[in-house]
Design a protein around this motif. Sequence first.
Motif, mmCIF file in Angstrom:
data_model
loop_
_atom_site.group_PDB
_atom_site.id
_atom_site.type_symbol
_atom_site.label_atom_id
_atom_site.label_comp_id
_atom_site.label_asym_id
_atom_site.label_seq_id
_atom_site.Cartn_x
_atom_site.Cartn_y
_atom_site.Cartn_z
ATOM 1 N N VAL A 28 -13.563 84.831 -43.919
ATOM 2 C CA VAL A 28 -14.708 84.144 -44.525
ATOM 3 C C VAL A 28 -14.391 82.675 -44.789
ATOM 4 N N SER A 29 -13.165 82.374 -45.166
ATOM 5 C CA SER A 29 -12.835 80.970 -45.424
ATOM 6 C C SER A 29 -12.798 80.158 -44.132
ATOM 7 N N HIS A 31 -14.394 81.182 -41.183
ATOM 8 C CA HIS A 31 -15.686 81.346 -40.498
ATOM 9 C C HIS A 31 -16.772 81.772 -41.484
ATOM 10 N N PRO A 32 -17.122 80.918 -42.463
ATOM 11 C CA PRO A 32 -18.123 81.325 -43.462
ATOM 12 C C PRO A 32 -19.495 81.610 -42.855
ATOM 13 N N HIS A 33 -19.768 81.031 -41.696
ATOM 14 C CA HIS A 33 -21.064 81.250 -41.042
ATOM 15 C C HIS A 33 -21.268 82.706 -40.616
ATOM 16 N N LEU A 34 -20.194 83.484 -40.520
ATOM 17 C CA LEU A 34 -20.343 84.899 -40.170
ATOM 18 C C LEU A 34 -21.158 85.644 -41.223
ATOM 19 N N ASN A 36 -23.788 84.650 -42.599
ATOM 20 C CA ASN A 36 -25.218 84.422 -42.375
ATOM 21 C C ASN A 36 -25.767 85.229 -41.206
ATOM 22 N N LEU A 37 -24.909 85.870 -40.443
ATOM 23 C CA LEU A 37 -25.361 86.595 -39.261
ATOM 24 C C LEU A 37 -25.902 87.970 -39.626
ATOM 25 N N ASN A 42 -27.043 90.319 -34.618
ATOM 26 C CA ASN A 42 -25.970 89.483 -34.102
ATOM 27 C C ASN A 42 -24.639 90.211 -33.924
ATOM 28 N N SER A 71 -15.202 83.229 -34.490
ATOM 29 C CA SER A 71 -16.409 82.575 -33.971
ATOM 30 C C SER A 71 -16.910 83.246 -32.698
ATOM 31 N N THR A 74 -20.157 84.819 -33.007
ATOM 32 C CA THR A 74 -21.359 83.990 -33.156
ATOM 33 C C THR A 74 -21.936 83.581 -31.800
#
Length: 108
Positions: A28-29, A31-34, A36-37, A42, A71, A74
Amino acid sequence: LDYLQSILLEGDISDPKADIPKILGKIVSVHPHLLNLSVDGNLRPRMKFLASSCRMNATHVAKVVSGGSGSVLTLSVEKNLKPTIDFLLTEVFSPVTMQDIESKQKML
């Protein structure tokens, strides 16, 4: 987060003493955008693609995600993953036949 945790737990990341919360924190640190998927929109389709096309099981995916390459989850299957895997399998890692070897030896 629950889905990522289930991947890590299922994959066991080849360490029975793995600190899953610590690994999740690292993912999470980096790839924090994960977070939001969408799991169904996704993450699950990408996991399914990696499992079928690349013969990756949960352990392999857990290693990829926890190793800093999260990533990959994503990326678009149709626009990125599939064309990249197809290229690698046909152009880079295509099977070499005995006939290929013999013809190259003749050229030398």
